[in-house]
Design an enzyme around this catalytic site. Structure first.
Site, PDB file in Angstrom:
ATOM      1  N   PHE A   1       0.967  -1.337  -0.173  1.00  0.00           N
ATOM      2  CA  PHE A   1       0.168   0.168  -0.470  1.00  0.00           C
ATOM      3  C   PHE A   1       1.390   0.721   0.292  1.00  0.00           C
ATOM      4  O   PHE A   1       2.104   1.368   1.060  1.00  0.00           O
ATOM      5  CB  PHE A   1      -0.743   0.183   1.475  1.00  0.00           C
ATOM      6  CG  PHE A   1      -1.832   1.178   0.991  1.00  0.00           C
ATOM      7  CD1 PHE A   1      -3.298   1.521   0.538  1.00  0.00           C
ATOM      8  CD2 PHE A   1      -1.039   2.497   1.945  1.00  0.00           C
ATOM      9  CE1 PHE A   1      -3.980   2.380   0.685  1.00  0.00           C
ATOM     10  CE2 PHE A   1      -2.210   3.529   1.900  1.00  0.00           C
ATOM     11  CZ  PHE A   1      -3.479   3.282   1.052  1.00  0.00           C
TER      12      PHE A   1
ATOM     13  N   ASP B   1       9.306   3.191   0.925  1.00  0.00           N
ATOM     14  CA  ASP B   1       8.224   3.306   1.392  1.00  0.00           C
ATOM     15  C   ASP B   1       8.520   3.305   2.921  1.00  0.00           C
ATOM     16  O   ASP B   1       7.873   2.466   3.549  1.00  0.00           O
ATOM     17  CB  ASP B   1       7.237   3.021   0.899  1.00  0.00           C
ATOM     18  CG  ASP B   1       5.994   4.027   1.685  1.00  0.00           C
ATOM     19  OD1 ASP B   1       5.799   4.107   2.462  1.00  0.00           O
ATOM     20  OD2 ASP B   1       3.899   3.514   0.914  1.00  0.00           O
TER      21      ASP B   1
ATOM     22  N   LYS C   1       3.657  10.158   8.129  1.00  0.00           N
ATOM     23  CA  LYS C   1       2.821   9.927   9.435  1.00  0.00           C
ATOM     24  C   LYS C   1       3.751  10.245  10.820  1.00  0.00           C
ATOM     25  O   LYS C   1       3.153  11.331  11.458  1.00  0.00           O
ATOM     26  CB  LYS C   1       2.897   8.326   9.685  1.00  0.00           C
ATOM     27  CG  LYS C   1       1.883   7.561   8.437  1.00  0.00           C
ATOM     28  CD  LYS C   1       1.385   6.139   8.790  1.00  0.00           C
ATOM     29  CE  LYS C   1       0.352   6.247   8.061  1.00  0.00           C
ATOM     30  NZ  LYS C   1      -0.866   6.654   8.272  1.00  0.00           N
TER      31      LYS C   1
END
Length: 398
Positions: A142, A226, A255
Site C-alpha cells: 500500500f 516507503d 505519519k
C-alpha cells in the site's frame, strides 16, 4: 460545532461527509499521553496512535509548545520563501536517514504526496538511452490513494474503479526469486515497504532488502523505500532499512514525523538527489513553518528521550505479552518495534477489534485475519499492563 453526544453526531456525519469511509464508531474529544476520551467522557487506551502518527501520544508538551509558538509568528509563507524550521527539519532528515550532505529533501503534506514525488523521481531515472521505463512494486503493498500512489499499490480492489492508472508499474511477489526474475536494465525503480503495514504488518523475507539493493545497483535502478508507516523510530531504529544495513536511493516519510500535524517528505541519496530540476515538482503548503516546527519538536523529543530505543524494548515486551495469552485465536506475532501484527487463526479480527473497543482499548483490524498495534513511542509499564488486562478481556469476550 455545538456540544454533542455519541448518540447525536452520526446522522450529521453521514449527511456532511463524503461516503468514502464507513461512519466511525466514536467521536473523540481530547487526548493525553496514550489515552483519549470520547464526547461522553469514556476513556480509551490508544494502541493505534492515529495509525502510527502520534509518535509522542496526545497533547505532548513539546509539540504543544512548538506549534503554539510557531503559529504566533509564521504559520505559512508559500514556497517562494524559506524559514528556519524548514531548513532545520531538512537537515535533521538528512542526518537521521543517513543521506548525509549529498541528500536532498522535498516536503509535501502526506505520505501519498511523498510517494507521488517518488514516482516522478522514478520517471526521471530513464537512463541515457531512455530505456528504463519499468517500475516494480510488490503485490499487496500500500502506497496511497492518489492516482500515482494507487498505481504503485498492489491491491487490485482499491485500483479497479479508477483505472486506467498511470502506466509502467508491474507488481511482483514479495520473494527474492520473483525480484531476481523481474529486474533488468529497463527497470527505473523498485518501490518497497520494508514491512507491509496495511496488509497486516507483513515482513519481507530475510535478505530481501539486501538483495534488492544489490540488484538495483547492478541494473541502475532506484531503490525507493516507503517508510511512511515504519519510519521515525517505529520499528526500533530510525528507519526499518537500517535493520538490514543498507541505504536506499530514496525514502518516503510522513505519519510519525510531526506527531499529528500533516507533513510528508521525499529524501534522496547520492545520485538520486540530482534528478529533479527546478520547476519539476512543488507544493504550496509543503514544508511550511508550522508543520516543520512540529517536525523538529517531535524528532528532537524522540532523540532526547531515546524513544527509538523505547520502541525496541517495549515492542519486545508487547510481543511477549501477546504470546503469553496462549489463546487458540492467536497465531503468529509479526513486525518490529512498536509496529506489531497479530495473525489470527480465524477471520475474527473485526470482532476482536470491536470487543477491545468495548473494553476501552483502541486497536485496528486491517483485514479479517490480522490485528495491527502501533501505540505511541512513549508507551511504558503502566500502558503495557493495561493493554494486557483489556486485550485479555476482549479475547475472553469472543
Amino acid at each position: 460545532m455545538t456540544e454533542v453526544t455519541q448518540g447525536q453526531w452520526k446522522g450529521r456525519f453521514g449527511s456532511a461527509m463524503m461516503r468514502t469511509l464507513a461512519t466511525p464508531q466514536l467521536m473523540l474529544e481530547r487526548g493525553e499521553g496514550c489515552r483519549v476520551w470520547d464526547v461522553d467522557g469514556n476513556e480509551y487506551l490508544d494502541f493505534l496512535a492515529g495509525i502510527a502518527v502520534n509518535s509522542l501520544g496526545h497533547a505532548h508538551p513539546a509539540l504543544v509548545e512548538a506549534v503554539s509558538r510557531q503559529v504566533g509568528t509564521l504559520a505559512h509563507v508559500s514556497n517562494y520563501f524559506s524559514t528556519r524550521p524548514q531548513l532545520e527539519l531538512a537537515e535533521r532528515l538528512r542526518q537521521i536517514t543517513g543521506a548525509g550532505e549529498q541528500g536532498r529533501v522535498l516536503f509535501g503534506n502526506s505520505g501519498a504526496e511523498a510517494n507521488e514525488a517518488a514516482f516522478k523521481l522514478a520517471r526521471l531515472n530513464r537512463g541515457r538511452s531512455g530505456r528504463r521505463t519499468r517500475v516494480l512494486a510488490l503485490h499487496n503493498a500500500f502506497h496511497g490513494r492518489t492516482m500515482g500512489s494507487l498505481a504503485l499499490t498492489g491491491k487490485p480492489p482499491m485500483r479497479e474503479a479508477f483505472e486506467p492508472l498511470p502506466g509502467g508499474v508491474e507488481h511482483i511477489d514479495s520473494t527474492i526469486e520473483a525480484l531476481e526474475a523481474a529486474i533488468d536494465d529497463r527497470v527505473a525503480a523498485l518501490f518497497v515497504e520494508p514491512i507491509k503495514g496495511e496488509a497486516g504488518v507483513l515482513e519481507l523475507p530475510d535478505g530481501f532488502l539486501q538483495r534488492a539493493r544489490e540488484l538495483t545497483e547492478q541494473h541502475g535502478a532506484l531503490l525507493i523505500l516507503d517508510e511512511i508507516q515504519t519510519g521515525v523510530g517505529r520499528t526500533g531504529r530510525w528507519f526499518a532499512y537500517q535493520h538490514a544495513g543498507i541505504l536506499p536511493d530514496a525514502v518516503t516519510v510522513a505519519k510519525g514525523i510531526a506527531g499529528g500535524v500533516p507533513i510528508g517528505a521525499l529524501v534522496t541519496f547520492g545520485r538520486a538527489s540530482e534528478l529533479f530540476t527546478q520547476g519539476q515538482h512543488g507544493s504550496t503548503f509543503g514544508g511550511n513553518p508550522l508543520a516543520t516546527a512540529a517536525g523538529n519538536a517531535v524528532l528532537a523529543e524522540i532523540e532526547g528521550a531515546d524513544l527509538v530505543g523505547n520502541a525496541a524494548r517495549r515492542g519486545e515486551e508487547l510481543r511477549a505479552i501477546i504470546r503469553s495469552f496462549d489463546h487458540p485465536l492467536i497465531g503468529d506475532v509479526r513486525g518490529a518495534g512498536l509496529l506489531i501484527g497479530i495473525g489470527l487463526t480465524d477471520g475474527e479480527a473485526h470482532r476482536l477489534s470491536a470487543a477491545a473497543l468495548a473494553q476501552g482499548l483502541i486497536i485496528n483490524a486491517p483485514n479479517e485475519s490480522s490485528i495491527r498495534l502501533a501505540p505511541p513511542l512513549i508507551v511504558g509499564d503502566a500502558e503495557l499492563a493495561e493493554f494486557r488486562e483489556k486485550f485479555g478481556r476482549a479475547l475472553a469476550a469472543l
